[in-house]
Design an enzyme around this catalytic site. Sequence first.
Site, short mmCIF file in Angstrom:
data_model
loop_
_atom_site.label_atom_id
_atom_site.label_comp_id
_atom_site.label_asym_id
_atom_site.label_seq_id
_atom_site.Cartn_x
_atom_site.Cartn_y
_atom_site.Cartn_z
N LYS A 1 0.85 -1.19 0.00
CA LYS A 1 0.00 0.00 0.00
C LYS A 1 0.89 1.25 0.00
O LYS A 1 1.69 1.44 0.91
CB LYS A 1 -0.90 0.01 1.24
CG LYS A 1 -1.84 1.20 1.27
CD LYS A 1 -2.81 1.11 2.43
CE LYS A 1 -2.28 1.65 3.72
NZ LYS A 1 -2.04 3.11 3.73
N ASP B 1 -3.28 4.37 -1.78
CA ASP B 1 -4.14 4.87 -0.69
C ASP B 1 -4.08 6.39 -0.65
O ASP B 1 -3.44 6.97 0.22
CB ASP B 1 -3.67 4.25 0.63
CG ASP B 1 -4.60 4.55 1.79
OD1 ASP B 1 -5.76 4.95 1.55
OD2 ASP B 1 -4.17 4.38 2.95
N LEU B 2 -4.76 7.02 -1.59
CA LEU B 2 -4.74 8.49 -1.66
C LEU B 2 -5.94 9.10 -0.94
O LEU B 2 -6.03 10.32 -0.81
CB LEU B 2 -4.69 8.95 -3.12
CG LEU B 2 -3.45 8.50 -3.90
CD1 LEU B 2 -3.47 9.08 -5.31
CD2 LEU B 2 -2.17 8.90 -3.18
N LYS B 3 -6.88 8.27 -0.52
CA LYS B 3 -8.06 8.75 0.24
C LYS B 3 -8.64 10.01 -0.40
O LYS B 3 -8.75 11.07 0.21
CB LYS B 3 -7.70 9.00 1.70
CG LYS B 3 -7.31 7.73 2.46
CD LYS B 3 -7.24 7.98 3.94
CE LYS B 3 -6.84 6.73 4.71
NZ LYS B 3 -5.46 6.30 4.44
N ASP C 1 -13.05 15.02 -2.79
CA ASP C 1 -13.15 16.29 -3.50
C ASP C 1 -14.47 16.27 -4.27
O ASP C 1 -15.27 15.34 -4.13
CB ASP C 1 -11.94 16.47 -4.44
CG ASP C 1 -11.57 17.93 -4.64
OD1 ASP C 1 -12.48 18.74 -4.90
OD2 ASP C 1 -10.37 18.26 -4.55
N ILE C 2 -14.70 17.27 -5.10
CA ILE C 2 -15.94 17.26 -5.88
C ILE C 2 -15.88 16.11 -6.90
O ILE C 2 -14.79 15.64 -7.27
CB ILE C 2 -16.19 18.62 -6.58
CG1 ILE C 2 -15.05 18.94 -7.57
CG2 ILE C 2 -16.35 19.73 -5.55
CD1 ILE C 2 -15.35 20.14 -8.46
N PRO C 3 -17.05 15.61 -7.33
CA PRO C 3 -17.06 14.42 -8.19
C PRO C 3 -16.17 14.51 -9.42
O PRO C 3 -15.44 13.57 -9.75
CB PRO C 3 -18.55 14.29 -8.58
CG PRO C 3 -19.28 14.90 -7.42
CD PRO C 3 -18.42 16.03 -6.94
N ASN C 4 -16.17 15.65 -10.10
CA ASN C 4 -15.39 15.79 -11.33
C ASN C 4 -13.90 15.64 -11.06
O ASN C 4 -13.17 14.98 -11.82
CB ASN C 4 -15.69 17.16 -11.96
CG ASN C 4 -14.99 17.34 -13.28
OD1 ASN C 4 -15.20 16.56 -14.21
ND2 ASN C 4 -14.12 18.33 -13.37
N THR D 1 -9.46 4.78 11.33
CA THR D 1 -9.25 3.94 12.51
C THR D 1 -8.57 4.70 13.65
O THR D 1 -8.53 4.22 14.78
CB THR D 1 -8.42 2.69 12.16
OG1 THR D 1 -7.30 3.09 11.36
CG2 THR D 1 -9.24 1.69 11.40
N ARG E 1 -2.76 -4.60 15.15
CA ARG E 1 -1.61 -4.67 16.03
C ARG E 1 -1.46 -6.10 16.57
O ARG E 1 -2.39 -6.61 17.20
CB ARG E 1 -1.76 -3.71 17.21
CG ARG E 1 -1.68 -2.23 16.83
CD ARG E 1 -0.27 -1.87 16.37
NE ARG E 1 -0.11 -0.49 15.94
CZ ARG E 1 -0.29 -0.05 14.67
NH1 ARG E 1 -0.65 -0.88 13.72
NH2 ARG E 1 -0.07 1.21 14.38
N GLN F 1 -3.27 4.87 16.53
CA GLN F 1 -4.51 4.15 16.20
C GLN F 1 -5.40 4.03 17.44
O GLN F 1 -4.89 3.89 18.55
CB GLN F 1 -4.19 2.74 15.66
CG GLN F 1 -3.40 2.75 14.35
CD GLN F 1 -4.27 3.14 13.15
OE1 GLN F 1 -5.37 3.66 13.31
NE2 GLN F 1 -3.76 2.90 11.96
N ARG G 1 3.51 0.00 10.62
CA ARG G 1 4.64 0.09 11.54
C ARG G 1 5.03 -1.21 12.25
O ARG G 1 6.23 -1.45 12.43
CB ARG G 1 4.38 1.22 12.55
CG ARG G 1 4.50 2.60 11.90
CD ARG G 1 3.82 3.69 12.69
NE ARG G 1 2.37 3.56 12.67
CZ ARG G 1 1.53 4.40 13.25
NH1 ARG G 1 2.00 5.44 13.92
NH2 ARG G 1 0.23 4.21 13.16
O1 C5P Z 1 1.40 1.74 10.83
P1 C5P Z 1 -0.04 1.33 10.81
O2 C5P Z 1 -0.22 -0.19 10.83
O3 C5P Z 1 -0.86 2.01 11.89
O4 C5P Z 1 -0.57 1.83 9.40
C1 C5P Z 1 -1.93 1.76 9.03
C2 C5P Z 1 -2.09 2.24 7.62
O5 C5P Z 1 -3.45 2.15 7.25
C3 C5P Z 1 -1.64 3.67 7.37
O6 C5P Z 1 -1.01 3.70 6.11
C4 C5P Z 1 -2.93 4.46 7.32
O7 C5P Z 1 -2.85 5.54 6.42
C5 C5P Z 1 -3.92 3.42 6.80
N1 C5P Z 1 -5.32 3.62 7.21
C6 C5P Z 1 -5.72 3.65 8.53
N2 C5P Z 1 -7.04 3.85 8.85
C7 C5P Z 1 -7.95 4.02 7.88
C8 C5P Z 1 -7.57 3.98 6.55
C9 C5P Z 1 -6.22 3.77 6.25
O8 C5P Z 1 -4.89 3.46 9.42
N3 C5P Z 1 -9.23 4.16 8.19
#
Ligand code: C5P
Length: 245
Positions: free
Chosen positions: A45, A72-74, A77-80, A131, A192, A201, A222
């Site tokens: 990712k 994972d750019l999340k 923004d507006i639909p267009n 999360t 974890r 988290q 991590r």
């Molecule tokens: O290091 P860690 O295991 O906490 O990384 C979690 C990854 O998941 C990060 O890259 C974070 O951007 C992504 N993420 C998240 N919670 C979300 C969506 C994505 O932690 N709801």
Amino acid sequence: MDKTPKDAPDGKDAKSRLIVALDVPDRATALEKVDLLSGRVGCFKLGLEIFSAEGPRLVEEIRDRGEDIFLDLKLHDIPNTVAGAVRSACKLGVKMLTVHASGGAAMLRAAVDAAQEAAAQPLILAVTALTSLSEDDVARLGVGQGVEQWVETLASIAHGAGVRGLVASSKELPALRRRFDDGMELVIPGIRPAGAATQDQSRTATPGAAILAGADFIVVGRPILNADDPGAAADAIVAEVRQAL
Ligand code: C5P
């Protein structure tokens, strides 16, 4: 993102379910981790940190090594604008791409439609509640619902817009699994291993617990990247996933 039979009797492949979050600052570090983990995990990712530093060329470089990429750019923004970003991302041959469910139905539909028009169609994943957000955080945002209910609301909007994958935490997972059949891929970060620090988290679970609760994929950053031996850390998580399956 194939989940066909490989190494488990019930037809689920443990390794393919582990997505490694390549949250590192530069190309050299990213490629070092890819080399260490290649063949031991399902997918890499690439998120905002590495994409902002190295851009699409690194996505292509890792893809050209034969790795599956989750971008994972999340997008939010507006639909267009989101549709345009999805079209650009599709050209990179990524397997998964995230948008924020809170962008609303029209934005989500625009993302799904843009992906469907592409030659290589990624799975569009709608991120529900991050999360890292606690119940208190969500209350302060003025959402007017508890986290679990809010996630369900966002999930319904995403489903109605044609989205077939969700990102949520393990806490909401049982309800989401009950609600949606196998046609909805559930991707769970905030993972974890037992005893590991939660860091930023809030809504966390062990790899085994997330799989038992119905996760299709888990995202781990991590706990693998910062381990003394990232390969061994990944292998241990895959073993735990395999046992849970
Ligand atoms: O290091 P860690 O295991 O906490 O990384 C979690 C990854 O998941 C990060 O890259 C974070 O951007 C992504 N993420 C998240 N919670 C979300 C969506 C994505 O932690 N709801």
